[in-house]
Design a protein around this motif. Structure first.
Motif, PDB file in Angstrom:
ATOM      1  N   PRO A  13       0.951  -1.170  -0.108  1.00  0.00           N
ATOM      2  CA  PRO A  13       0.158  -0.040  -0.101  1.00  0.00           C
ATOM      3  C   PRO A  13       0.820   1.190   0.046  1.00  0.00           C
ATOM      4  CG  PRO A  13      -0.620  -1.571   1.638  1.00  0.00           C
ATOM      5  CD  PRO A  13       0.491  -2.288   1.149  1.00  0.00           C
ATOM      6  N   LYS A  14       0.435   2.222  -0.402  1.00  0.00           N
ATOM      7  CA  LYS A  14       0.692   3.792  -0.634  1.00  0.00           C
ATOM      8  C   LYS A  14      -0.118   4.764   0.233  1.00  0.00           C
ATOM      9  CE  LYS A  14       2.387   2.865  -5.544  1.00  0.00           C
ATOM     10  NZ  LYS A  14       2.054   3.410  -6.777  1.00  0.00           N
ATOM     11  N   VAL A  15       0.753   5.538   0.930  1.00  0.00           N
ATOM     12  CA  VAL A  15       0.043   6.536   1.898  1.00  0.00           C
ATOM     13  C   VAL A  15       0.233   7.885   1.440  1.00  0.00           C
ATOM     14  CG1 VAL A  15      -0.096   7.375   4.290  1.00  0.00           C
ATOM     15  CG2 VAL A  15       0.336   5.017   4.159  1.00  0.00           C
ATOM     16  N   CYS A  16      -1.076   8.441   1.432  1.00  0.00           N
ATOM     17  CA  CYS A  16      -1.133  10.044   1.115  1.00  0.00           C
ATOM     18  C   CYS A  16      -0.703  10.719   2.246  1.00  0.00           C
ATOM     19  CB  CYS A  16      -2.437  10.226   0.284  1.00  0.00           C
ATOM     20  SG  CYS A  16      -2.446  12.048  -0.025  1.00  0.00           S
ATOM     21  N   LEU A  17       0.110  11.678   2.094  1.00  0.00           N
ATOM     22  CA  LEU A  17       0.789  12.423   3.065  1.00  0.00           C
ATOM     23  C   LEU A  17      -0.430  13.540   3.803  1.00  0.00           C
ATOM     24  CD1 LEU A  17       4.698  12.712   2.749  1.00  0.00           C
ATOM     25  CD2 LEU A  17       3.448  11.202   3.985  1.00  0.00           C
ATOM     26  N   LYS A  18      -1.194  13.901   2.823  1.00  0.00           N
ATOM     27  CA  LYS A  18      -1.974  14.803   3.240  1.00  0.00           C
ATOM     28  C   LYS A  18      -3.350  14.223   3.567  1.00  0.00           C
ATOM     29  CE  LYS A  18      -0.948  18.392  -0.445  1.00  0.00           C
ATOM     30  NZ  LYS A  18      -1.452  19.348  -1.378  1.00  0.00           N
ATOM     31  N   VAL A  61      -4.526   5.272   2.996  1.00  0.00           N
ATOM     32  CA  VAL A  61      -4.046   4.457   1.800  1.00  0.00           C
ATOM     33  C   VAL A  61      -4.697   5.256   0.481  1.00  0.00           C
ATOM     34  CG1 VAL A  61      -3.947   2.161   0.793  1.00  0.00           C
ATOM     35  CG2 VAL A  61      -3.642   2.493   3.352  1.00  0.00           C
ATOM     36  N   CYS A  62      -4.119   5.317  -0.367  1.00  0.00           N
ATOM     37  CA  CYS A  62      -4.663   5.850  -1.723  1.00  0.00           C
ATOM     38  C   CYS A  62      -4.215   5.035  -2.738  1.00  0.00           C
ATOM     39  CB  CYS A  62      -4.171   7.545  -1.950  1.00  0.00           C
ATOM     40  SG  CYS A  62      -2.228   7.709  -1.634  1.00  0.00           S
ATOM     41  N   LEU A  71       5.027  20.892 -13.144  1.00  0.00           N
ATOM     42  CA  LEU A  71       4.640  19.925 -14.128  1.00  0.00           C
ATOM     43  C   LEU A  71       3.143  19.121 -14.098  1.00  0.00           C
ATOM     44  CD1 LEU A  71       7.991  18.434 -15.146  1.00  0.00           C
ATOM     45  CD2 LEU A  71       6.936  20.287 -16.550  1.00  0.00           C
ATOM     46  N   LYS A  72       2.631  19.473 -12.882  1.00  0.00           N
ATOM     47  CA  LYS A  72       1.305  18.668 -12.446  1.00  0.00           C
ATOM     48  C   LYS A  72       1.633  17.077 -12.532  1.00  0.00           C
ATOM     49  CE  LYS A  72      -1.562  22.537 -14.014  1.00  0.00           C
ATOM     50  NZ  LYS A  72      -2.597  22.986 -14.785  1.00  0.00           N
ATOM     51  N   VAL A  73       2.675  16.645 -11.874  1.00  0.00           N
ATOM     52  CA  VAL A  73       3.229  15.292 -11.685  1.00  0.00           C
ATOM     53  C   VAL A  73       2.970  15.041 -10.537  1.00  0.00           C
ATOM     54  CG1 VAL A  73       4.768  13.610 -12.147  1.00  0.00           C
ATOM     55  CG2 VAL A  73       4.238  15.115 -13.801  1.00  0.00           C
ATOM     56  N   LYS A  74       2.248  13.778 -10.123  1.00  0.00           N
ATOM     57  CA  LYS A  74       2.283  13.436  -8.331  1.00  0.00           C
ATOM     58  C   LYS A  74       3.674  12.903  -8.177  1.00  0.00           C
ATOM     59  CE  LYS A  74      -2.345  12.968  -7.188  1.00  0.00           C
ATOM     60  NZ  LYS A  74      -3.386  12.289  -6.521  1.00  0.00           N
ATOM     61  N   VAL A  75       4.257  12.978  -6.969  1.00  0.00           N
ATOM     62  CA  VAL A  75       5.546  12.466  -6.506  1.00  0.00           C
ATOM     63  C   VAL A  75       5.293  11.336  -5.447  1.00  0.00           C
ATOM     64  CG1 VAL A  75       7.494  12.959  -5.589  1.00  0.00           C
ATOM     65  CG2 VAL A  75       6.715  14.641  -7.013  1.00  0.00           C
ATOM     66  N   ASN A 108       6.529  18.660   1.068  1.00  0.00           N
ATOM     67  CA  ASN A 108       5.154  18.824   0.251  1.00  0.00           C
ATOM     68  C   ASN A 108       5.172  17.280  -0.634  1.00  0.00           C
ATOM     69  OD1 ASN A 108       4.173  20.718   1.645  1.00  0.00           O
ATOM     70  ND2 ASN A 108       5.383  22.306   0.344  1.00  0.00           N
ATOM     71  N   CYS A 109       5.945  16.369  -0.230  1.00  0.00           N
ATOM     72  CA  CYS A 109       5.773  15.072  -1.130  1.00  0.00           C
ATOM     73  C   CYS A 109       4.282  14.529  -1.002  1.00  0.00           C
ATOM     74  CB  CYS A 109       6.633  14.063  -0.593  1.00  0.00           C
ATOM     75  SG  CYS A 109       6.783  12.465  -1.516  1.00  0.00           S
ATOM     76  N   ASP A 110       3.795  14.070  -2.094  1.00  0.00           N
ATOM     77  CA  ASP A 110       2.520  13.582  -2.291  1.00  0.00           C
ATOM     78  C   ASP A 110       2.025  12.227  -1.450  1.00  0.00           C
ATOM     79  OD1 ASP A 110       1.396  15.778  -3.875  1.00  0.00           O
ATOM     80  OD2 ASP A 110       2.684  15.094  -5.458  1.00  0.00           O
ATOM     81  N   VAL A 111       2.922  11.151  -1.859  1.00  0.00           N
ATOM     82  CA  VAL A 111       2.660  10.017  -1.725  1.00  0.00           C
ATOM     83  C   VAL A 111       3.961   9.150  -0.907  1.00  0.00           C
ATOM     84  CG1 VAL A 111       1.741   7.544  -2.058  1.00  0.00           C
ATOM     85  CG2 VAL A 111       0.641   9.845  -3.273  1.00  0.00           C
ATOM     86  N   VAL A 112       3.857   8.334   0.096  1.00  0.00           N
ATOM     87  CA  VAL A 112       5.010   7.552   0.597  1.00  0.00           C
ATOM     88  C   VAL A 112       4.570   6.165   0.310  1.00  0.00           C
ATOM     89  CG1 VAL A 112       6.238   7.078   2.567  1.00  0.00           C
ATOM     90  CG2 VAL A 112       5.877   9.513   2.034  1.00  0.00           C
ATOM     91  N   GLN A 113       5.596   5.345   0.202  1.00  0.00           N
ATOM     92  CA  GLN A 113       5.691   3.892  -0.081  1.00  0.00           C
ATOM     93  C   GLN A 113       6.842   3.313   0.668  1.00  0.00           C
ATOM     94  OE1 GLN A 113       5.415   2.358  -4.167  1.00  0.00           O
ATOM     95  NE2 GLN A 113       5.906   0.463  -3.577  1.00  0.00           N
TER      96      GLN A 113
END
Length: 738
Positions: free
Chosen positions: A506-511, A515-516, A689-693, A711-716
């Motif tokens: 699973p990946k977790v959204c930091l905001k 789990v996203c 660039l409107k790219v998720k990280v 401000n990273c978007d997602v952590v795995q």
């Protein structure tokens, strides 16, 4: 038809005439050759006898001089010790006498017998004048029926001659030391003086007092000098034909000067006896011609067979050696150069099948041919050979000095290959290479089959690495190869038995702190043990089986998402990593679409991951592929960003939706301000660039806090979740905050 018949007859007659002329010419030339050969043969008979005679005479000269030198060291001549020395010399050298001659002409021999009145003898006069003397054969004092040669040397004390050493040598000994008869006794070798009198040897009808030259009635049939000089032997060497007085025999006489005295050694042979010795050759002449013609025909057939065999020994496409020919030559080189080291190198083109697909088979053939040309360019040194094993696989054997020079040879090969392909050929070609060094101390040095196996192991290992890696052979490679072979042997059965399992991390959204999404991973579960992906993924990428696994995992993702929807759960996006082998699969996109449609899962929930190194491999191909996937509705991500070529400029050309920062950026870098700045800028650039990280490989709270700050978007990573079997996935984690 008639014209053809006349042409055939004309050619046949021409050939017959040619053979007849050749036969007559051969017969004449052969006769001349035999005559010259006879003369050469007689000269060859004289040569060893001449040398033997000269050596024997010179040996006696040395001995007499040595005795004279010994006596010169004694003030008094005629002592008992000196007589004993004379006696020892006679016993050891088969002499008639060895004498010591006083200045007054009185002589005493080895038995103590005194001889007087030697003063008028030529040897005495010559040696008292300080000269060394060799006589012609003369009657023995003790036995006049036998002849001896007198050798004398002066005894010199303080530049004054105080006496003479006399040394009488039996001529019988000389007679026995060289061949006096040949041609079954009909030919003879004799020695005469400059006037022609017989000194050593015998000839039928001649006594020692006869003059040999007067005995002959000279007929100069084939002489080296004018006819009026035939009766006189002169110069160093000569040959002529003579007839005896009774005319019943023609003789061939060859002579050579003996430098020990004014003498000549002659070989005398009846011409009839000489010709009889070659009569068998003449009788077999015609038979030999037939045999020669037959041999020529056989020889022609053999040449034809060899030419055909050579074609078997050479690869038709490239002109390189075939495998068996290479092995034979390599074995011979190793045996003939036991003190030298050699490098065996195996290489091929990485993903050669893809070249055929991207371009065409003609281009693929051009790659192979230019590989051979480049190898030929670097194997011009002696004992350097190469062969083509199969399609794009080549093996090279080259003298080895050190690794640096071997690397230079590889560099020259690559440069030459690129030059041959031309600037218009822009596809990157990589050559995975296995190397094995054979030293003079290797036990299996001559076992080329074993050597080939070892470079196969090294080459297989190199092919599992990225790029055109070079791998040296080491002992554990064989164990690894056995393991890989075992994996390959059971991979199809494992696939059929559904031993390959999908795991989800699973990946977790930091905001939202929830789990996203997740990444789909593959594990090989064999009974009670899990086989690590590191053990089989590289191998599957090499043999192409990875394509089957990728599509299988993609379908498992579709099944999983379908299950969520059937259970009333909102699906989340799952990323699936695809190998580079799909890059050149023209039906890749349609296959993905077909699987998604089969389970009626919206395309937006599939995230297709491509690694940065794949993207860099063929940018134009990737751009087109991403465009096709986006057009359908799939999400695209670039995995392992920064791990390979670290090319930020890729992002300006590659339209991806997600950027996954490689875990290497986060190892021991929490407190590193430089690393933090780099990561921060990657995130900021991606957002513009409107790219998720997505940051992957996150294992600590400090790493998470830093990524939140940036401000990273997602952590795995393991900090939140380890990979878990899809069959054991706990849906309750979707409702929690982290």
């Amino acid at each position: 038809m008639k014209n053809k018949k006349f042409i055939f007859i004309g050619l046949t007659v021409t050939l017959f005439v040619f053979l007849m002329v050749a036969f007559v010419s051969y017969n004449h030339n052969f006769t001349v050759y035999i005559q010259q050969h006879i003369i050469n043969h007689l000269e060859e008979l004289l040569a060893p006898n001449e040398v033997s005679f000269e050596l024997q005479v010179n040996e006696q000269v040395k001995k007499v001089k040595t005795i004279a030198t010994i006596f010169a060291k004694n003030e008094t001549l005629g002592t008992e010790d000196q007589i004993d020395l004379l006696d020892a010399v006679v016993d050891n050298n088969n002499l008639e006498n060895c004498m010591l001659v006083m200045p007054d002409g009185t002589a005493i021999n080895q038995e103590g017998i005194t001889y007087r009145n030697m003063g008028d003898e030529e040897f005495f006069k010559a040696s008292m004048n300080g000269e060394f003397y060799i006589s012609e054969p003369v009657p023995s004092l003790d036995d006049p029926s036998r002849k001896v040669m007198i050798f004398s040397a002066p005894i010199v004390v303080e530049n004054q001659v105080t006496g003479v050493v006399l040394y009488s040598y039996w001529c019988d000994t000389l007679n026995s030391m060289f061949n006096l008869k040949f041609l079954d006794g009909e030919g003879r070798i004799v020695i005469i003086d400059e006037n022609g009198y017989l000194l050593i040897g015998d000839y039928p009808g001649l006594s020692n007092s006869d003059n040999v030259l007067d005995y002959f009635k000279i007929n100069c049939k084939h002489a080296d000098h004018p006819a009026n000089e035939c009766s006189t032997i002169s110069g160093e060497r000569g040959v002529f034909n003579v007839e005896t007085y009774n005319g019943d025999s023609s003789l061939i006489v060859d002579y050579v000067r003996i430098h020990s005295g004014n003498w000549y050694m002659l070989s005398i042979a009846p011409e009839s006896a000489v010709m009889d010795s070659f009569s068998g050759v003449f009788k077999e002449q015609n038979k030999m011609i037939i045999v020669i013609i037959g041999c020529l025909m056989v020889y022609g057939l053999v040449l034809l067979m060899l030419a055909l065999e050579d074609r078997k020994n050479v690869d038709k496409m490239t002109g390189s050696l075939t495998r068996n020919t290479f092995i034979r030559k390599a074995r011979r080189i190793l045996k003939n150069n036991g003190a030298s080291s050699y490098a065996f190198v195996k290489l091929d083109v990485k993903n050669f099948k893809i070249i055929n697909r991207v371009h065409d088979f003609d281009t693929g053939n051009r790659v192979i041919i230019n590989m051979a040309k480049a190898l030929d360019y670097v194997t011009k040194t002696p004992d350097s050979i190469y062969c083509r094993l199969s399609v794009d696989n080549f093996v090279v054997m080259i003298p080895f000095e050190n690794k640096e020079k071997l690397a230079i040879v590889r560099s020259k090969f690559i440069t030459k290959f690129r030059d041959l392909m031309g600037k218009e050929f822009t596809t990157i070609i990589e050559f995975p290479t296995g190397e094995y060094i054979v030293t003079p101390y290797d036990k299996g040095r001559h076992n080329v089959f074993e050597i080939m196996e070892k470079i196969n192991f090294a080459h297989s290992k190199a092919k599992l690495k990225s790029g055109g890696a070079v791998t040296d052979y080491y002992e554990d490679l064989e164990k690894e190869a056995i393991i890989q072979s075992e994996i390959e042997n059971k991979m199809n059965a494992a696939f059929h038995n559904k031993e390959f399992k999908m795991y989800l991390q699973p990946k977790v959204c930091l905001k939202s702190h929830q789990v996203c999404g997740a990444e789909a991973l593959v594990r090989w579960k064999e009974k009670d043990r899990i086989i690590s992906p590191a053990d089989f993924i590289p191998l599957f990428e090499k043999n192409g089986f990875i394509a089957k696994i990728d599509f299988y995992i993609f379908e498992q993702v579709a099944i999983f998402l379908k299950g969520m929807m059937d259970n009333g759960l909102k699906p989340f996006r799952i990323s699936i990593n695809f190998s580079r082998v799909h890059l050149y699969n023209e039906s890749f996109v349609m296959q993905l679409k077909g699987i998604a449609d089969k389970y009626k899962v919206p395309y937006e929930y599939f995230e297709i991951e491509l690694t940065e190194t794949i993207v860099f491999e063929n940018i134009n191909k990737i751009i087109n592929l991403i465009g096709e996937l986006h057009a359908i509705g799939f999400t695209m991500s670039m995995d392992d960003f920064g791990s390979g070529y670290s090319s930020l400029s890729l992002l300006k050309d590659i339209d991806v939706d997600v950027l996954k920062i490689d875990k290497a950026f986060f190892v021991d870098t929490v407190n590193g301000e430089r690393a933090k700045i780099v990561i921060s800028n990657i995130i900021d650039m991606a957002k513009e660039l409107k790219v998720k990280v997505v940051a992957e490989g996150i294992e600590t709270e400090d790493q998470v806090e830093m990524l939140k700050e940036l401000n990273c978007d997602v952590v795995q990573g393991y900090y939140y979740f380890k990979p878990m079997a899809a069959s054991e996935f706990d849906y309750t984690i979707l409702d929690k905050e982290y």
